[in-house]
Design a protein around this motif. Structure first.
Motif, PDB file in Angstrom:
ATOM      1  N   ASN A  53       4.410  -6.936   6.772  1.00 21.82           N
ATOM      2  CA  ASN A  53       4.264  -5.488   6.615  1.00 21.82           C
ATOM      3  C   ASN A  53       3.237  -5.101   5.569  1.00 21.82           C
ATOM      4  O   ASN A  53       3.486  -4.232   4.722  1.00 21.82           O
ATOM      5  CB  ASN A  53       5.624  -4.854   6.292  1.00 21.82           C
ATOM      6  N   HIS A  54       2.081  -5.751   5.621  1.00 26.40           N
ATOM      7  CA  HIS A  54       0.947  -5.307   4.833  1.00 26.40           C
ATOM      8  C   HIS A  54      -0.325  -5.635   5.601  1.00 26.40           C
ATOM      9  O   HIS A  54      -0.325  -6.470   6.496  1.00 26.40           O
ATOM     10  CB  HIS A  54       0.929  -5.944   3.444  1.00 26.40           C
ATOM     11  N   GLN A  93       6.464  -2.407  -3.761  1.00 26.31           N
ATOM     12  CA  GLN A  93       6.536  -2.582  -2.314  1.00 26.31           C
ATOM     13  C   GLN A  93       6.968  -4.001  -1.958  1.00 26.31           C
ATOM     14  O   GLN A  93       7.759  -4.209  -1.030  1.00 26.31           O
ATOM     15  CB  GLN A  93       5.173  -2.269  -1.687  1.00 26.31           C
ATOM     16  N   THR A 125       7.283  -8.545   1.930  1.00 29.89           N
ATOM     17  CA  THR A 125       6.328  -8.780   3.007  1.00 29.89           C
ATOM     18  C   THR A 125       5.499 -10.043   2.803  1.00 29.89           C
ATOM     19  O   THR A 125       5.296 -10.815   3.743  1.00 29.89           O
ATOM     20  CB  THR A 125       5.413  -7.546   3.201  1.00 29.89           C
ATOM     21  N   SER A 170      10.216  -4.876   0.305  1.00 36.05           N
ATOM     22  CA  SER A 170       9.957  -5.369   1.663  1.00 36.05           C
ATOM     23  C   SER A 170       9.867  -6.885   1.785  1.00 36.05           C
ATOM     24  O   SER A 170      10.069  -7.430   2.865  1.00 36.05           O
ATOM     25  CB  SER A 170       8.647  -4.774   2.186  1.00 36.05           C
ATOM     26  N   GLY A 206       2.466  -1.112   6.486  1.00 34.26           N
ATOM     27  CA  GLY A 206       2.785  -1.071   5.073  1.00 34.26           C
ATOM     28  C   GLY A 206       2.059  -0.032   4.250  1.00 34.26           C
ATOM     29  O   GLY A 206       2.300   0.078   3.040  1.00 34.26           O
TER      30      GLY A 206
END
Length: 261
Positions: free
Chosen positions: A170-171, A180, A186, A184, A99
């Protein structure tokens, strides 16, 4: 990754293209950024691979370079995820993009996962080797054997910290920028997979299953690895395909993706 050098030599001799040896090292490759969610626990590794299907190789490979390995292949001999035959323990690994849009000298994570499965028998050994391998872009790697499940963060600008638990989206660090998160999801996916645990059905439904293929982000497949049993099952909504070390079945399947069950 010296153990792979003889394998690299054999593969290079089979290529009929200039610079093939350089490509197969997976060093200085063009960065790729994917989605994905994954979790490990109780000897199992479960993951969704989210990407543009037009750019996904879609090849399940059974190989025997240094030892038997089954996994989802990408970039000739790299792996997006996979498992080896390391006895009752076994080892399974998978990746998600970390990420953060930074890049540095190092290898693509695809060849690093291949290396871990070719040379390691368990999670602790694999983490030890990860500490000495430069990885070009931030990635989250989940590793599972029969006794342990761990997620570690790798990248060109950080050491090798472990995640709080054996799951990842995704981080790597908080807070995640609002823009973000909106694109995403995430944090939303990480919360969802923590709540679901290793439940295949949950990964085949939103928010973990993603169908935004028009934006290049959709779930291409779900993989459920059980390395101590030598088995992996790949899932799509309404479809599944199991492969085993003792009975690998070559063939092909055509799947309809983008419709969550």
């Amino acid at each position: 990754m010296p153990e792979l050098v003889p394998v690299l030599g054999r593969l290079t001799r089979q290529l009929d293209r200039p610079g093939g040896d350089t490509f197969l090292t997976h060093a200085a490759m063009r960065p790729f950024f994917s989605g994905c969610t994954q979790i490990g626990g109780e000897g199992t590794l479960l993951r969704n691979y989210d990407f543009d299907p037009a750019d996904c190789e879609g090849t399940i490979v059974s190989s025997h370079f240094l030892r038997p390995v089954i996994g989802m292949q990408d970039a000739s001999w790299g792996l997006l995820d996979g498992m080896n035959d390391a006895g009752l323990a076994g080892l399974a690994v998978s990746l998600t993009f970390g990420g953060r849009f930074v890049h540095g000298p190092g290898f693509a994570i695809l060849i690093v996962l291949r290396y871990l499965l070719e040379t390691c028998t368990g999670v602790d050994e694999a983490i030890g080797k990860l500490r000495s391998i430069p990885v070009a872009i931030p990635q989250n790697v989940t590793l599972v054997d029969s006794e342990k499940a761990v997620t570690v963060f790798v990248g060109p600008d950080i050491p090798l910290p472990e995640a709080p638990d054996a799951c990842a989206a995704n981080h790597q660090h908080l807070p995640v920028p609002d823009e973000q998160e909106q694109s995403s999801r995430t944090q939303e996916r990480l919360s969802a997979i923590r709540a679901a645990g290793t439940d295949v059905a949950a990964l085949l439904k939103p928010p973990l299953y993603r169908s935004r293929f028009d934006e290049g982000w959709g779930t291409v497949y779900t993989a459920h690895y059980r390395p101590s049993k030598g088995r992996v099952t790949y899932y799509w909504p309404g479809e599944s395909w199991e492969q085993r070390f003792d009975d690998f079945a070559p063939g092909s399947r055509t799947m309809i993706i983008g419709q969550a069950g």
